[in-house]
Design a protein around this motif. Structure first.
Motif, PDB file in Angstrom:
ATOM      1  N   ASN A 191     -30.062   5.537 -12.066  1.00 53.20           N
ATOM      2  CA  ASN A 191     -30.516   7.257 -12.323  1.00 53.20           C
ATOM      3  C   ASN A 191     -30.148   7.171 -11.226  1.00 53.20           C
ATOM      4  O   ASN A 191     -30.185   6.571 -10.139  1.00 53.20           O
ATOM      5  CB  ASN A 191     -32.461   6.672 -12.596  1.00 53.20           C
ATOM      6  N   TYR A 192     -30.483   8.470 -11.138  1.00 53.16           N
ATOM      7  CA  TYR A 192     -29.893   9.887 -10.458  1.00 53.16           C
ATOM      8  C   TYR A 192     -30.570   9.527  -8.728  1.00 53.16           C
ATOM      9  O   TYR A 192     -30.697   9.765  -7.565  1.00 53.16           O
ATOM     10  CB  TYR A 192     -29.901  10.961 -10.052  1.00 53.16           C
ATOM     11  N   PHE A 193     -31.994   9.033  -9.033  1.00 53.65           N
ATOM     12  CA  PHE A 193     -32.780   8.721  -8.072  1.00 53.65           C
ATOM     13  C   PHE A 193     -32.720   8.455  -6.733  1.00 53.65           C
ATOM     14  O   PHE A 193     -32.746   8.295  -5.833  1.00 53.65           O
ATOM     15  CB  PHE A 193     -34.355   8.652  -8.363  1.00 53.65           C
ATOM     16  N   GLY A 194     -32.337   7.027  -7.678  1.00 54.48           N
ATOM     17  CA  GLY A 194     -31.513   5.882  -6.440  1.00 54.48           C
ATOM     18  C   GLY A 194     -30.506   6.123  -5.812  1.00 54.48           C
ATOM     19  O   GLY A 194     -30.298   5.494  -4.839  1.00 54.48           O
ATOM     20  N   THR A 239     -34.517  10.470 -16.131  1.00 55.27           N
ATOM     21  CA  THR A 239     -34.864  10.232 -15.354  1.00 55.27           C
ATOM     22  C   THR A 239     -35.319  11.221 -13.831  1.00 55.27           C
ATOM     23  O   THR A 239     -36.189  11.430 -12.439  1.00 55.27           O
ATOM     24  CB  THR A 239     -34.942   8.253 -14.685  1.00 55.27           C
ATOM     25  N   GLY A 240     -33.495  11.632 -13.590  1.00 56.04           N
ATOM     26  CA  GLY A 240     -33.612  12.016 -12.416  1.00 56.04           C
ATOM     27  C   GLY A 240     -33.510  13.287 -12.486  1.00 56.04           C
ATOM     28  O   GLY A 240     -34.380  14.085 -11.407  1.00 56.04           O
ATOM     29  N   PHE A 241     -33.816  14.473 -13.266  1.00 57.94           N
ATOM     30  CA  PHE A 241     -33.797  15.277 -13.213  1.00 57.94           C
ATOM     31  C   PHE A 241     -35.908  15.516 -13.442  1.00 57.94           C
ATOM     32  O   PHE A 241     -36.026  16.925 -12.461  1.00 57.94           O
ATOM     33  CB  PHE A 241     -33.652  16.464 -14.699  1.00 57.94           C
ATOM     34  N   GLY A 242     -36.579  14.697 -13.843  1.00 59.13           N
ATOM     35  CA  GLY A 242     -37.764  14.615 -13.969  1.00 59.13           C
ATOM     36  C   GLY A 242     -37.877  14.351 -12.049  1.00 59.13           C
ATOM     37  O   GLY A 242     -39.625  14.870 -11.765  1.00 59.13           O
ATOM     38  N   THR A 243     -37.692  13.570 -11.757  1.00 62.46           N
ATOM     39  CA  THR A 243     -38.724  12.611 -10.140  1.00 62.46           C
ATOM     40  C   THR A 243     -37.745  13.923  -9.943  1.00 62.46           C
ATOM     41  O   THR A 243     -38.416  14.410  -8.158  1.00 62.46           O
ATOM     42  CB  THR A 243     -37.784  11.707 -10.691  1.00 62.46           C
ATOM     43  N   LEU A 244     -36.192  14.685  -9.603  1.00 63.39           N
ATOM     44  CA  LEU A 244     -35.519  15.233  -8.751  1.00 63.39           C
ATOM     45  C   LEU A 244     -35.967  16.686  -8.555  1.00 63.39           C
ATOM     46  O   LEU A 244     -36.363  17.458  -7.393  1.00 63.39           O
ATOM     47  CB  LEU A 244     -34.356  14.856  -8.721  1.00 63.39           C
ATOM     48  N   TRP A 245     -36.178  17.220  -9.718  1.00 69.25           N
ATOM     49  CA  TRP A 245     -36.918  18.099  -9.815  1.00 69.25           C
ATOM     50  C   TRP A 245     -37.989  19.055  -9.954  1.00 69.25           C
ATOM     51  O   TRP A 245     -38.020  19.593  -9.630  1.00 69.25           O
ATOM     52  CB  TRP A 245     -35.410  18.612 -10.159  1.00 69.25           C
TER      53      TRP A 245
END
Length: 297
Positions: A221-224, A99-105
């Motif tokens: 998740n890292y997005f949050g 989730t983090g890599f997909g949303t942020l990168w």
């Protein structure tokens, strides 16, 4: 077993309803029902429990549904390979990543892929669960560890590390920690311990927590985590790639970071000659090269 009956069975099991399966198959409910009864009679088993709310698979039905699901995925793979014999890159490509890599990168960079291949359809599946590529749960995966499944082509893209970040506004109001002991005066924002995450990040958070930090905000998740940091709530544990796309963030305690986390791209051996997979792989490699050129130390 008759493939037509199996195809109808699969649709009914997938939709959980004779009516909905009939709509997908363009058949009447009675025609679907007759085919299911005929299949049950030929196998001498009951495949569905019938009740007012719909249909539930029996144990025997679950076994057959698992088999038909594998058949459908294999047929989809064959269809994909046939389509990929064309010169033009088009059609659906199912990509899975965290989730983090997909949303942020990844997601912010997909515009560059669509500019080059406007007929491509990306189905981006963001979850921490490792999908089964050989069973065609996805076509391509970007993972934060080396895949262990057999029959996969894999390529190491880069390494990332977890670091501490905050906004200038937060640091102006609360001060900049100069040592790990100073973190006791700040709110730590990180993924919670029960969340699926890379081991290096979990170890880093465990070390931070050993310093008895009184105030924390944990997110799954890292997005949050990033959103909380951007809103000046505290100091966040984030992947280093956020710094390249969020230059206004300030790195805190620059000598403190996690170990390397490898990033791998993988896809099934049977998609080696897929033009869609090749287009996506080349796009990711180009974006990685551009990203690394501007990545801060």
């Amino acid at each position: 077993m008759d493939w037509d009956k199996l195809r109808i069975f699969h649709a009914v099991a997938d939709k959980g309803s004779l009516t909905h399966a009939g709509e997908v198959l363009h058949l009447s409910q009675s025609a679907v029902s007759r085919q299911i009864r005929a299949l049950e009679e030929s196998l001498s088993v009951t495949l569905f429990h019938r009740h007012a709310r719909g249909l539930i698979l029996t144990e025997q039905g679950e076994l057959l549904f698992d088999a038909t699901s594998q058949m459908v995925r294999r047929l989809e793979a064959a269809a994909a390979r046939i389509r990929d014999s064309e010169d033009e890159v088009f059609g659906e490509l199912r990509v899975t990543t965290a989730t983090g890599f997909g949303t942020l990168w990844l997601a912010p960079r997909l515009a560059n892929l669509y500019k080059k291949y406007p007929a491509l359809k990306i189905d981006l599946m963001l979850e921490e669960r490792v999908l089964d590529l050989p069973m065609r749960e996805a076509d391509v995966a970007i993972r934060m560890k080396e895949p262990t499944q057999a029959d996969l082509i894999r390529k190491r893209l880069m390494n990332i590390r977890m670091r501490l970040f905050a906004t200038p506004k937060y640091l102006e109001e609360h001060g900049t920690p100069q040592s790990m002991d100073d973190m006791a005066n700040h709110r730590l924002i990180c993924q919670n311990a029960g969340t699926a995450q890379v081991a290096a990040g979990a170890l880093m958070v465990a070390e931070l927590m050993s310093h008895d930090i009184p105030s924390t905000l944990t997110v799954n998740n890292y997005f949050g985590v990033l959103q909380a940091v951007l809103n000046h709530l505290g100091i966040g544990v984030l992947p280093d790639y956020v710094a390249a796309d969020s230059p206004h963030l300030v790195r805190v305690l620059p000598d403190f970071e996690s170990n390397d986390v490898p990033v791998f791209l993988a896809y099934p051996e049977e998609l080696r000659h897929s033009k869609r997979v090749a287009a996506f792989r080349d796009f990711v490699m180009e974006e990685i090269a551009s990203f690394r050129a501007k990545m801060p130390d």
